[in-house]
Design a protein around this motif. Structure first.
Motif, PDB file in Angstrom:
ATOM      1  N   VAL A   1       8.203   8.943 -27.924  1.00  0.00           N
ATOM      2  CA  VAL A   1       7.843   7.594 -27.486  1.00  0.00           C
ATOM      3  C   VAL A   1       8.166   7.486 -26.003  1.00  0.00           C
ATOM      4  O   VAL A   1       9.316   7.630 -25.597  1.00  0.00           O
ATOM      5  CB  VAL A   1       8.612   6.493 -28.265  1.00  0.00           C
ATOM      6  N   HIS A   2       7.139   7.300 -25.214  1.00  0.00           N
ATOM      7  CA  HIS A   2       7.324   7.094 -23.778  1.00  0.00           C
ATOM      8  C   HIS A   2       6.116   6.312 -23.298  1.00  0.00           C
ATOM      9  O   HIS A   2       4.999   6.813 -23.290  1.00  0.00           O
ATOM     10  CB  HIS A   2       7.411   8.422 -23.022  1.00  0.00           C
ATOM     11  N   ARG A   3       6.334   5.070 -22.942  1.00  0.00           N
ATOM     12  CA  ARG A   3       5.267   4.227 -22.411  1.00  0.00           C
ATOM     13  C   ARG A   3       5.804   3.533 -21.182  1.00  0.00           C
ATOM     14  O   ARG A   3       6.927   3.041 -21.176  1.00  0.00           O
ATOM     15  CB  ARG A   3       4.844   3.187 -23.441  1.00  0.00           C
ATOM     16  N   HIS A   4       5.001   3.528 -20.146  1.00  0.00           N
ATOM     17  CA  HIS A   4       5.391   2.740 -18.985  1.00  0.00           C
ATOM     18  C   HIS A   4       4.163   2.309 -18.207  1.00  0.00           C
ATOM     19  O   HIS A   4       3.074   2.848 -18.388  1.00  0.00           O
ATOM     20  CB  HIS A   4       6.387   3.488 -18.095  1.00  0.00           C
ATOM     21  N   SER A   5       4.368   1.302 -17.386  1.00  0.00           N
ATOM     22  CA  SER A   5       3.295   0.828 -16.523  1.00  0.00           C
ATOM     23  C   SER A   5       3.893   0.419 -15.186  1.00  0.00           C
ATOM     24  O   SER A   5       5.086   0.118 -15.093  1.00  0.00           O
ATOM     25  CB  SER A   5       2.568  -0.365 -17.162  1.00  0.00           C
ATOM     26  N   TRP A   6       3.068   0.453 -14.170  1.00  0.00           N
ATOM     27  CA  TRP A   6       3.433  -0.015 -12.839  1.00  0.00           C
ATOM     28  C   TRP A   6       2.395  -1.035 -12.405  1.00  0.00           C
ATOM     29  O   TRP A   6       1.209  -0.884 -12.705  1.00  0.00           O
ATOM     30  CB  TRP A   6       3.376   1.115 -11.812  1.00  0.00           C
ATOM     31  N   ALA A   7       2.833  -2.031 -11.672  1.00  0.00           N
ATOM     32  CA  ALA A   7       1.930  -2.970 -11.004  1.00  0.00           C
ATOM     33  C   ALA A   7       2.586  -3.333  -9.680  1.00  0.00           C
ATOM     34  O   ALA A   7       3.783  -3.600  -9.631  1.00  0.00           O
ATOM     35  CB  ALA A   7       1.713  -4.213 -11.853  1.00  0.00           C
ATOM     36  N   VAL A   8       1.804  -3.308  -8.618  1.00  0.00           N
ATOM     37  CA  VAL A   8       2.309  -3.642  -7.291  1.00  0.00           C
ATOM     38  C   VAL A   8       1.498  -4.822  -6.782  1.00  0.00           C
ATOM     39  O   VAL A   8       0.269  -4.803  -6.838  1.00  0.00           O
ATOM     40  CB  VAL A   8       2.179  -2.449  -6.316  1.00  0.00           C
ATOM     41  N   GLN A   9       2.178  -5.857  -6.322  1.00  0.00           N
ATOM     42  CA  GLN A   9       1.500  -7.054  -5.811  1.00  0.00           C
ATOM     43  C   GLN A   9       2.260  -7.629  -4.620  1.00  0.00           C
ATOM     44  O   GLN A   9       3.415  -7.292  -4.407  1.00  0.00           O
ATOM     45  CB  GLN A   9       1.372  -8.106  -6.909  1.00  0.00           C
ATOM     46  N   ALA A  10       1.587  -8.470  -3.868  1.00  0.00           N
ATOM     47  CA  ALA A  10       2.213  -9.096  -2.706  1.00  0.00           C
ATOM     48  C   ALA A  10       3.295 -10.075  -3.152  1.00  0.00           C
ATOM     49  O   ALA A  10       3.131 -10.789  -4.130  1.00  0.00           O
ATOM     50  CB  ALA A  10       1.160  -9.824  -1.873  1.00  0.00           C
ATOM     51  N   GLY A  11       4.404 -10.070  -2.431  1.00  0.00           N
ATOM     52  CA  GLY A  11       5.484 -11.026  -2.653  1.00  0.00           C
ATOM     53  C   GLY A  11       5.663 -11.887  -1.413  1.00  0.00           C
ATOM     54  O   GLY A  11       4.901 -11.771  -0.448  1.00  0.00           O
ATOM     55  N   ASP A  12       6.652 -12.752  -1.415  1.00  0.00           N
ATOM     56  CA  ASP A  12       6.889 -13.644  -0.279  1.00  0.00           C
ATOM     57  C   ASP A  12       7.178 -12.894   1.013  1.00  0.00           C
ATOM     58  O   ASP A  12       6.776 -13.325   2.080  1.00  0.00           O
ATOM     59  CB  ASP A  12       8.045 -14.605  -0.581  1.00  0.00           C
ATOM     60  N   SER A  13       7.878 -11.778   0.918  1.00  0.00           N
ATOM     61  CA  SER A  13       8.250 -11.048   2.131  1.00  0.00           C
ATOM     62  C   SER A  13       7.857  -9.574   2.048  1.00  0.00           C
ATOM     63  O   SER A  13       8.557  -8.711   2.539  1.00  0.00           O
ATOM     64  CB  SER A  13       9.754 -11.177   2.388  1.00  0.00           C
ATOM     65  N   GLY A  14       6.753  -9.292   1.401  1.00  0.00           N
ATOM     66  CA  GLY A  14       6.308  -7.909   1.261  1.00  0.00           C
ATOM     67  C   GLY A  14       5.524  -7.745  -0.011  1.00  0.00           C
ATOM     68  O   GLY A  14       4.483  -8.345  -0.170  1.00  0.00           O
ATOM     69  N   ALA A  15       6.049  -6.939  -0.934  1.00  0.00           N
ATOM     70  CA  ALA A  15       5.357  -6.694  -2.198  1.00  0.00           C
ATOM     71  C   ALA A  15       6.360  -6.641  -3.339  1.00  0.00           C
ATOM     72  O   ALA A  15       7.549  -6.432  -3.128  1.00  0.00           O
ATOM     73  CB  ALA A  15       4.588  -5.392  -2.121  1.00  0.00           C
ATOM     74  N   ILE A  16       5.842  -6.849  -4.528  1.00  0.00           N
ATOM     75  CA  ILE A  16       6.643  -6.705  -5.743  1.00  0.00           C
ATOM     76  C   ILE A  16       5.984  -5.616  -6.573  1.00  0.00           C
ATOM     77  O   ILE A  16       4.802  -5.700  -6.885  1.00  0.00           O
ATOM     78  CB  ILE A  16       6.707  -8.019  -6.537  1.00  0.00           C
ATOM     79  N   ALA A  17       6.742  -4.568  -6.887  1.00  0.00           N
ATOM     80  CA  ALA A  17       6.244  -3.497  -7.752  1.00  0.00           C
ATOM     81  C   ALA A  17       6.995  -3.601  -9.071  1.00  0.00           C
ATOM     82  O   ALA A  17       8.210  -3.713  -9.082  1.00  0.00           O
ATOM     83  CB  ALA A  17       6.480  -2.135  -7.115  1.00  0.00           C
TER      84      ALA A  17
ATOM     85  N   GLU B   1       0.823  -1.207   0.000  1.00  0.00           N
ATOM     86  CA  GLU B   1       0.000   0.000   0.000  1.00  0.00           C
ATOM     87  C   GLU B   1       0.859   1.259   0.000  1.00  0.00           C
ATOM     88  O   GLU B   1       0.551   2.231  -0.695  1.00  0.00           O
ATOM     89  CB  GLU B   1      -0.946  -0.007   1.205  1.00  0.00           C
ATOM     90  N   GLN B   2       1.919   1.257   0.792  1.00  0.00           N
ATOM     91  CA  GLN B   2       2.812   2.423   0.840  1.00  0.00           C
ATOM     92  C   GLN B   2       3.484   2.639  -0.512  1.00  0.00           C
ATOM     93  O   GLN B   2       3.591   3.768  -1.002  1.00  0.00           O
ATOM     94  CB  GLN B   2       3.874   2.238   1.915  1.00  0.00           C
TER      95      GLN B   2
END
Length: 187
Positions: A133-149, A54-55
């Protein structure tokens, strides 16, 4: 709680080759690969960040202040719900600064966002290079010891030599890692 944030610099705009690990330094791994139809490589970067999902989402999706250290100016031009238009100017010293305006779509329910350049939304500024040209995306998800962004980005830097841009990616991502941790801890 430790957060593993994986930032992938490299949107697959066209068919691309396999990723090649180029750097592994100070908790940052940088991969790159060729993109068909582009003279510039795309990048994938992994960062380890100490924060919660969340942070971290709050830090990468706020657009209230520049997230990347080299962003010299950032302004939310308009916002309608989860759709934003954002202007950014990047300090690319010692090379010429660049600018772009992008459409951003936030998807808070699954901690993701998409951003695409939108040169039609603002006139170019004298003395700055206009990024087309500039394209980007972010995704944040839970990982084994916190989160993966995950951030994926392909950015044609107009006149920047690939080797100089690649060097800047590593330096910027080391700074970005520390900055995201600081911002995330205030959320």
């Amino acid at each position: 709680l430790s957060l593993v944030a994986v930032i992938l610099l490299g949107v697959p705009l066209a068919a691309a080759a396999d990723w090649r690990l180029d750097k592994d330094k100070e908790g940052v791994k940088v991969w790159s690969r060729d993109v068909a139809g582009s003279e510039y490589r795309e990048y994938k970067v992994e960062l380890i960040i100490d924060a919660t999902v969340e942070q971290t989402w709050a830090a990468v999706s706020s657009f209230g202040a520049p997230l990347a250290p080299r962003v010299a100016a950032q302004k939310v031009v308009s916002r309608s719900g989860n759709n934003l238009v954002v202007y950014q100017r990047e300090d690319c010293s010692p090379l010429k600064d660049r600018e772009y305006t992008m459409r951003v779509t936030l998807s808070p329910s699954n901690y993701s966002l998409e951003a695409n350049v939108a040169t039609d939304l603002a006139p170019s500024t004298d003395g700055l290079l206009r990024v087309i040209v500039h394209r980007h995306s972010w995704a944040v998800q839970a990982g084994d010891s916190g989160a993966i962004a995950t951030m994926i980005m392909h950015h044609d830097p107009v006149d920047v030599a690939d080797s100089l841009y690649h060097y800047g990616v590593l330096g910027n991502m080391i700074d970005l890692r520390a900055h995201v941790e600081r911002v995330a801890k205030t959320k």
